[in-house]
Design a protein around this motif. Structure first.
Motif, PDB file in Angstrom:
ATOM      1  N   PHE A 196      43.492  37.743  39.550  1.00 51.71           N
ATOM      2  CA  PHE A 196      42.651  37.106  38.427  1.00 51.71           C
ATOM      3  C   PHE A 196      42.637  38.001  37.399  1.00 51.71           C
ATOM      4  N   SER A 197      42.916  37.136  36.325  1.00 47.28           N
ATOM      5  CA  SER A 197      42.603  37.954  34.940  1.00 47.28           C
ATOM      6  C   SER A 197      41.368  37.639  34.110  1.00 47.28           C
ATOM      7  N   ILE A 202      43.358  42.926  35.235  1.00 44.39           N
ATOM      8  CA  ILE A 202      43.932  41.932  36.216  1.00 44.39           C
ATOM      9  C   ILE A 202      43.540  42.561  37.600  1.00 44.39           C
ATOM     10  N   PHE A 203      42.857  41.754  38.582  1.00 42.33           N
ATOM     11  CA  PHE A 203      42.669  42.116  39.873  1.00 42.33           C
ATOM     12  C   PHE A 203      43.288  41.186  40.980  1.00 42.33           C
ATOM     13  N   VAL A 305      33.792  34.285  40.939  1.00 42.67           N
ATOM     14  CA  VAL A 305      34.940  34.874  40.641  1.00 42.67           C
ATOM     15  C   VAL A 305      35.457  34.350  39.337  1.00 42.67           C
ATOM     16  N   ILE A 306      35.358  33.120  39.368  1.00 39.68           N
ATOM     17  CA  ILE A 306      36.014  32.404  38.084  1.00 39.68           C
ATOM     18  C   ILE A 306      35.067  32.655  36.897  1.00 39.68           C
ATOM     19  N   LYS A 313      33.827  39.575  32.884  1.00 36.47           N
ATOM     20  CA  LYS A 313      33.208  40.957  33.801  1.00 36.47           C
ATOM     21  C   LYS A 313      34.220  41.334  34.956  1.00 36.47           C
ATOM     22  N   ASP A 314      34.131  42.541  35.291  1.00 38.00           N
ATOM     23  CA  ASP A 314      34.749  43.058  36.560  1.00 38.00           C
ATOM     24  C   ASP A 314      34.806  42.252  37.680  1.00 38.00           C
ATOM     25  N   LEU A 315      35.799  42.310  38.583  1.00 34.10           N
ATOM     26  CA  LEU A 315      35.612  41.751  39.891  1.00 34.10           C
ATOM     27  C   LEU A 315      35.699  42.519  40.986  1.00 34.10           C
TER      28      LEU A 315
END
Ligand code: AMP
Ligand code: GLY
Length: 412
Positions: A196-197, A202-203, A305-306, A313-315
């Motif tokens: 996820f960006s 990027i996570f 998350v989305i 925000k950070d995940l």
């Protein structure tokens, strides 16, 4: 929230099933959707970007999630953005990281991202001359989108000659093949990392393993994916550290360097050789059938998350400490010629797994096949074998004429 999901595969069913549990989601639309999404929300038959845009405006859609690559590469995000419609996914320019293999290879080379050595060709004669001097096998890729069929592993010079002729002169993929990438063949195992960006960082999710070949033991033609497991049993912590250092970090640097900030998915298709992980490709969307196993294990609320990504925000992604297996049931003949329209029966006997339709639609009271990959059966368990047993037990009850599946998904 009113959500529009674009696509019609098992991936979209898995996303829909996850979002359905969220009480903030009041309405879901699917273009074009399938038999699973039909039961969750409303399927609408739209494909043109302008039609989708008008629909999103009229229906006051708060968020659009795009499953397949084609609408992103065609500029859906750009068009929606003009009308203040939120899309989880990149602009056309950034989607070229998937839509153009020449563009993405140049990006990888510029930012020192570990990848197979490759040269891009626009002229047939230059490509023809180049292949005379190379070692075999050699990989020839159409630069543009070719429905997953644009990569040929050529065992001999003759095969490479025929392939570049097909792509550049016969134009079997139209404009997608007039520019080609010729690259060294890498031997190893593949891994899919979906990440996820949030526009800044990027996570990554846990790595998944996709079974790409149609037949048992990885034989037969390439497909869109016959099954998946997560986490990938082959992808170790060492591989992960290597991926982070040599692929993930330089990719982030490249995205920043090019001004390619985006909120959406970046999916790394990796080949892990004895020299570590190499990047084969980027996909700028969720994988299918990788998403099915990731959603089965993801502990986070997907909408959170989305939204966190959309808000920069950070995940903190969390996955269950279990194994997930997804089996894909296909139409006889897939990935070559197949017939559709066969009634699917036995779904009520699926007791231990999640059944997600892919290429299957409702017809009256029945559900009938309408694609190559017809449905997915997904289960989790303490071990791969536990998850696998549930999947295959349930699969044995589901039937449609000429349907088939691989017997060895999740078997290690
Ligand atoms: P791509 O669309 O570039 O990921 O390629 C599709 C598939 O072709 C990959 O999933 C691999 O199975 C195979 N492939 C692509 N590039 C290479 C390579 N350089 N060496 C070996 N196999 C490759
Ligand atoms: N399963 C590979 C892909 O979605 O491209």
């Amino acid at each position: 929230m009113r959500i529009l999901i674009i696509g019609e595969g098992g991936r979209e069913s898995a996303l829909a099933a996850k979002l359905q549990k969220d009480s903030r989601v009041t309405k879901m639309f699917f273009a074009n959707g399938n038999a699973t999404t039909d039961a969750i929300g409303k399927n609408v038959h739209l494909s043109e970007i302008k039609e989708l845009r008008d629909f999103a405006i009229k229906e006051k859609v708060d968020l659009t999630i795009v499953g397949p690559e084609a609408p992103l590469v065609a500029g859906l995000k750009d068009e929606f953005k003009k009308h203040d419609l939120k899309v989880f996914g990149p602009t056309q320019k950034v989607a070229s990281l998937e839509g153009s293999k020449a563009f993405s290879k140049k990006f990888m080379q510029t930012y020192d991202i570990k990848t197979a050595k490759a040269v891009v060709f626009d002229a047939y004669n230059d490509a023809k001359e180049y292949i005379q001097t190379q070692q075999y096998p050699l990989v020839v890729k159409a630069s543009g989108l070719a429905g997953g069929k644009g990569v040929v592993i050529c065992e001999t010079l003759e095969e490479a000659e025929a392939t570049i002729h097909d792509f550049m002169i016969r134009r079997v993929f139209g404009d997608a093949g007039i520019r080609i990438v010729i690259e060294e063949y890498l031997q190893g195992f593949e891994a899919s990392i979906i990440a996820f960006s949030n526009g800044e960082k990027i996570f990554p999710c846990i790595a998944a393993k996709d079974y790409k070949k149609a037949g048992k033991g990885d034989t037969g033609p390439n497909t869109g994916g016959m099954g998946t497991v997560a986490p990938s049993p082959e992808f170790t912590q060492e591989h992960y550290a290597d991926f982070e250092k040599n692929i993930l970090e330089p990719t982030l640097k490249g995205l920043k360097g090019e001004g390619f900030s985006f909120k959406g998915i970046i999916f790394f298709g990796l080949m892990v050789t004895k020299n570590g992980a190499y990047l084969l490709e980027y996909n700028m969307r969720f994988g299918d059938p990788e998403t099915q196993v990731l959603m089965a294990l993801m502990e986070n609320n997907l909408l959170d998350v989305i939204q966190d990504c959309m808000n920069g925000k950070d995940l903190e992604l969390k996955f269950k400490d279990e194994k997930a297996v997804c089996l894909v049931m296909c139409s006889g003949g897939y990935p070559r010629n197949f017939e559709t329209g066969f009634e699917i029966v036995g779904e009520d006997k699926v007791k231990h797994s999640q059944l997600l339709y892919a290429g299957a639609v409702k017809k009256g009271d029945a559900v009938v096949s309408n694609g190559g990959r017809v449905l997915n059966i997904v289960a989790t368990g303490a071990t791969y074998e536990d998850a696998r047993k549930k999947v295959y037990e349930d699969a044995s009850h589901v039937h449609f004429d000429y349907g088939f599946y691989r017997e060895d998904i999740g078997k290690f």
